[in-house]
Each structure stands twice: as C-alpha cells, then as structure tokens.
Design an enzyme around this catalytic site. Structure first.
Site, short mmCIF file in Angstrom:
data_model
loop_
_atom_site.label_atom_id
_atom_site.label_comp_id
_atom_site.label_asym_id
_atom_site.label_seq_id
_atom_site.Cartn_x
_atom_site.Cartn_y
_atom_site.Cartn_z
CE LYS A 293 44.07 47.07 39.51
NZ LYS A 293 44.94 46.15 40.27
CD GLU A 382 49.61 37.82 51.82
OE1 GLU A 382 49.51 38.84 51.12
OE2 GLU A 382 48.62 37.18 52.25
NE ARG A 410 47.32 39.10 54.58
CZ ARG A 410 46.36 39.41 53.70
NH1 ARG A 410 45.20 39.80 54.11
NH2 ARG A 410 46.59 39.29 52.41
#
Length: 640
Positions: A293, A382, A410
């Site tokens: 990343k 979540e 969610r």
C-alpha cells in the site's frame, strides 16, 4: 478543468496516448512498466493538490494496468472492492482530463459508480461486496449465453468482511468461470488484523505445480476422462493430497476454487502472463497477489495509515499541508471521543473498546496505546463488531463499539437481535453521522436516526457540542442504561475549551436554549449551530421572537418539550442532520398528531434522495440545512 491539466505533462509520454483501455492494449507488454510509472506519477501529482485516497490506489497500479490490458473491458467486467483503490482505473478509462474534479461538487464521484462510466460495473463505496456482485454478473452472463469474463478485485482488508465469505461459499457451489483477485497488502486503513491476515501471509503455492496440473486436466478432459461429475471428487482428492504433502491447508481450494499464488503484484509483465494463462480456465479461480500500500511513494510506503487519505501535500518533499493549524482550534469530535473514552476507562475497568478496522479513524487508538488489552480491532466486520460487543456485555463488560454511521447500516439485525432485544448494556458510537462531504452518498451518515428509532429498548442521543458528547458518554456507561447510541459528525466541533466535568444527563431530557413567542425550532445534534445563526439573523433583522430547543435525545424524546410546543406555538421547525423521513421531524409530527395538537411542523434535513459529494458547506446549502436556508424558511413561515 484545473491548471494541473495532465494532458500537458510531456513527461507522461505513454499515458498521454491512452484515452481508453483500447489504446492501452495497442502497446507492447515491454511498455507496460513505463505506463505504470507514469500512472503512479499522475496520481501523486493530482492528489497532492486535490486530496483523496492515495495509498490504496498506488498499491494497485500494476494490477489495474494488467487487468485492462488482458481483459476486454468494458465488455468484460472488473468489479472493484473498496473503491478508493480505483483511481488508476478511472484515469485509464476516459476520465483523465476530468480527474482533477474527483470528489468535488459536480465532479467525478469518489468511488466507481455505473452512472458515471460503463467501465464502472458496480457501486463499491463499502467493502466486501465484490465477490457476491461479480458472481451475480457471472451467472447473468451465463443466463444470457454471453462469453463474458468477470473479475472481482478484493483487498485492503475487505476479505475479513462476512459478506466476502458468503460470496466465496456460494461461488464454490454455483457454476461460474469468474476470477477472484485477492490484493493482499496486509492493510485496510489501519493494519489488517485477525487469523485471515496471518493465513494470507503464510499461504504459498508452487507455480510449476499449477502449470502441470492445468496441462493434465486439459489432457484428461480431451480424452473424456474428466467429466464435470468427476471433477469435484478429483479436485478435492488433489487438494487433500497437496495439503498432506505441503503440511498446509489452503482454505480457498477447500472451497473448490482453483488457487494461484501468491505472486508479486508489482510485476506488471508477470501479472499479464498469469492473467492470460488463467482467464479462459473453466470454473471459479483465485489469484492471490502481494502488494504494498502506497507503492512508489516513499512517505506512503512508510506510513500507509496516515497516507490512506493524507489531504494536500508537497509531492517532492512529502510534507503534508492539511495538518492541524498551529493556533488553538476546536478538536475533532472523534478526538474528543478518544480522549474521553480513555478517561472513562481509567475509572471503570469494565469498559472495553471495539472498532471494525478504524482505530485511527475513530481515535480509539488513544485508548489502545495505553490499554492495548482492552481495545479490539475486529477487521472490516461491522455485524460481528456489534454481536461481539453484545457477548461481552452479556457477561459483564461495558463495550464502547465505535462504527461510522454509514457502515452501521450493515449491522442492523445485530443491533436488534444481539443487543436491544436482550436490553444489553453497551454503547454504540456512530462517528461520521450526517453529511460527511467528499466521500459522497455511500458514506453520508444519513439514515441512522430513521432506522434506529423503531427499535425498542434503545436510547438515541446526539450531542450539541463537545461538552455534551463527553457528558453523554459518561451517562451511557452508568449502570442500567441499556443499548445506548451516540451519533456525532465528522470534523471539528465548536469549543477550544472542550474539556469539562463529566456529569450525568437525564436520559430523554432536552433543554430550552432560548425562549420565544413567534416560532419554535427543535434541533438535534451540532446542526443546532447553523440554526442559531439563522435565529439570530431573523431576530435582529426582522424583529422576530424564536424559541430554540436542543432535544438531545431522539429516543426517548422529551415529551415535556413537545407538549409545550404543541400548546404554545402555531408553527414549529425541526432541523436534523439526517433524513427527514423517519427522524426527528417525523417523531414530532407523530406526537402532535397523537395528542391532537394543531401545530404545523416544517422539517429541515436530508431530503428523500442520495446526496452527492462535495464540501459539507456546499451540501448543506443544496439540502437547505445551512444557516441562510434555515433563515429563509423561518421568514417564509412567519410571514404566512
């Protein structure tokens, strides 16, 4: 178009010749590393002045180029997961000149979206949905008799989400030829966590083995010995034998997926070679790549969390230009939450923190630094975060579970089934509630008050300012408070002197900020600040007398205030930083109707539509929630 028009950059020789992937596919494979270098430079230069998600997009430059080089997009489908890694995709698919408008009002959307481009196959603002969506497309392609390749790109920690596993499970049992690319960069926003992280780090597969296996399977099929019926049994036997020999199980092959990798995700020529080799293979396949990343920009490689979305920066020195100002200014709400949580946890040893991959984003890292054994980062999960919190609450701990408002959508069933129905004592802190700005419709925390209000056994609160946030957090951790929701916005508050004594607020009690006789305005949350500006202007310029009530709680709502408003006022206005259908305004209308008050209620809030991206001030103006719009609503009502 900005003055940073990329088509004038003569040093980007190859990129300047690419308007669509068709142009990219005209280049030789030997030219692709140069394309990647130029694309990476272009992203860095643009994001240095027009902030966005930098590190994730830098990490998939080679993959993006390879995908559009090998696959016949847009006919073939590339389904991105976690859309903030798709900036290179946008630039290569006809939007390079417009990329300077990315995340700006009226400009390119912050994430891929089908309405913007035929190359954007699916909405991808939230993580973990790519496999399920791509499987649906693969099935639809088969249903229509089309020879279309479908690729799902999942990564940035999204594999920790439950939906990804549901999609994998269904992929293994549904006839399809899709390719899943696992972009394994060991990151989400903060570092990825959990068993899946360690598993992906250790997973290996021999490329020679895969080549031999592929040739044998083709020969057996040609001889008629490898039918579809026999294939599953042979595949499982082969995978078991392979696991025995290597003393390592491959979860993906256990799901009957052909697995390839892991390979270097920054070798674009090798990516092209492998993609060409496997793209026509029958059955579901997974290519596992390792990437970094922030690849290609040293500051981002060294601290990918900070450089996930760094704001403006000097591309030459790496100096970030949007850091906190030197002069005293109000803190961010998230930082008030983080410091207050630590303060409470020092005094209450039952308090624990839970976050789904956002410890830095929600400032729970403040508590984690001092009390690492009492903070749990559960990954992009979540629903699990809420149920995990419920389990701890059931056996005597007091979780503060912090989830961005739009991501809490969610975990709706988990809130009902695994918290509220059992009256469990836990605190759900909804960061980024209301309009959030440049991340747009997928990230606005618009719906939480409306979808939480119907749930029994739940308290819903929203603080007026930083002092109120601290007091609400203190109140929520007191015994017997049940499932307690606190919502607050993204960005800075209004107080430099944000620290205050921690005192209990009576649950369900609002407060009268000022009295008046011509009109009543009821607000919830920090949007009250815009309302106060409008009230002051209306009174100073028009001689009006306006009462203002800070409701504090949506549920239970302060019925004493509502009775006062119903008895005293002909008109009232509600103002909320959330959808008007089902929120504060709907609550007040229902109360007035149930008690036969004639008070006319005008509602100000997010309208019944998905609000685009832009600066919060711009979006408030569009939705009629800024001080000037509220002022004109006041005048219209008072003059009617």
């Amino acid at each position: 178009m900005s003055e940073n028009n990329h088509t004038n950059h003569t040093e980007l020789e190859l990129l300047n010749s690419i308007n669509t992937p068709d142009d990219l596919r005209k280049l030789s494979i030997e030219q692709l590393p140069q394309v990647c270098d130029e694309l990476r430079k272009d992203i860095i230069k643009e994001l240095s002045t027009n902030p966005g998600h930098l590190a994730s997009s830098l990490g998939v430059v080679e993959l993006t180029v390879a995908l559009h080089y090998v696959f016949n997009t847009p006919g073939d489908r590339i389904v991105w997961d976690v859309g903030h890694q798709a900036y290179g995709h946008k630039i290569l698919t006809g939007r390079r000149e417009q990329f300077c408008t990315n995340r700006k009002l009226g400009g390119l959307r912050p994430f891929p979206f089908p309405e913007e481009s035929e190359y954007d196959t699916f909405c991808c603002g939230h993580a973990s949905n790519s496999i399920s969506a791509a499987l649906g497309m693969a099935v639809a392609s088969h249903f229509h008799g089309e020879d279309r390749k479908v690729v799902a790109v999942i990564g940035d920690g999204a594999m920790s989400g439950g939906l990804a596993f549901e999609g994998l499970n269904n992929t293994s049992s549904t006839p399809n030829n899709m390719l899943i690319i696992l972009n394994d960069n060991n990151m989400s926003i903060d570092k990825s966590v959990g068993g899946m992280r360690q598993y992906l780090l250790n997973l290996t597969t021999n490329s020679t083995y895969n080549n031999i296996r592929y040739k044998i399977s083709k020969r057996l099929t040609k001889w008629g010995w490898l039918s579809d019926k026999r294939k599953r049994g042979i595949l499982r036997f082969n995978n078991s034998l392979k696991s025995f020999i290597s003393r390592q199980q491959n979860m993906f092959e256990g799901l009957d997926l052909r697995y390839f990798g892991p390979i270097n995700g920054h070798d674009v020529k090798e990516l092209v070679r492998i993609l060409r080799t496997i793209k026509d293979m029958q059955g579901p396949k997974m290519l596992h790549i390792h990437t970094v990343k922030g690849k290609g920009y040293e500051p981002a490689e060294k601290d990918a969390t900070v450089w996930h979305a760094p704001g403006r920066f000097d591309e030459d020195t790496g100096e970030r230009l949007d850091t906190a100002p030197h002069s005293p200014c109000p803190p961010k709400f998230q930082d008030v939450f983080g410091h207050t949580l630590l303060e409470l946890a020092r005094k209450n040893d039952k308090i624990v923190g839970v976050t789904p991959a956002m410890p830095t984003g929600c400032s729970m890292n403040i508590m984690a630094e001092e009390m690492p054994n009492r903070v749990f980062d559960v990954g992009i999960a979540e629903g699990h975060a809420v149920t995990f919190s419920g389990g701890m609450a059931k056996d005597g701990l007091l979780p503060f579970c912090n989830i961005y408002s739009s991501f809490m959508q969610r975990a709706y069933d988990n809130i009902i089934h695994d918290a509220a129905i059992m009256k469990l004592n836990l605190v759900l802190c909804l960061d980024r509630a209301g309009l959030v700005g440049e991340d747009g419709a997928t990230h606005h925390g618009a719906f939480d008050m409306a979808f939480l209000r119907p749930i029994p056994n739940i308290t819903i609160a929203s603080p007026y300012d930083e002092h109120e946030l601290r007091r609400m957090m203190y109140t929520a951790q007191l015994p017997g408070k049940g499932t307690f929701v606190i919502r607050y916005p993204r960005g800075r508050g209004s107080r430099v002197d944000w620290q205050c004594p921690l005192e209990e607020i009576p649950v369900g009690k609002g407060r009268k900020m000022k009295d008046g006789k011509d009109l009543a305005i009821l607000t919830i949350g920090p949007i009250a600040k815009e309302t106060e500006k409008a009230i002051q202007k209306a009174e100073e310029e028009n001689g009006l007398s306006i009462a203002h009530f800070d409701m504090r709680f949506l549920k239970p709502i302060d019925t004493d205030i509502l009775h006062e408003v119903g008895k005293r006022f002909k008109h009232a206005i509600t103002v909320e930083d959330g959808v008007i259908n089902g929120g504060l305004g709907s609550t007040v209308i229902e109360f007035m109707n149930d008690h036969e008050y004639p008070t006319m209620i005008s509602r100000i809030g997010i309208p019944d539509e998905f609000v685009e991206h832009g600066k919060v001030a711009q979006l408030r103006k569009i939705t009629g929630m800024d001080a000037d719009s509220i002022y004109h609503t006041i005048l219209t009502i008072c003059r009617s």
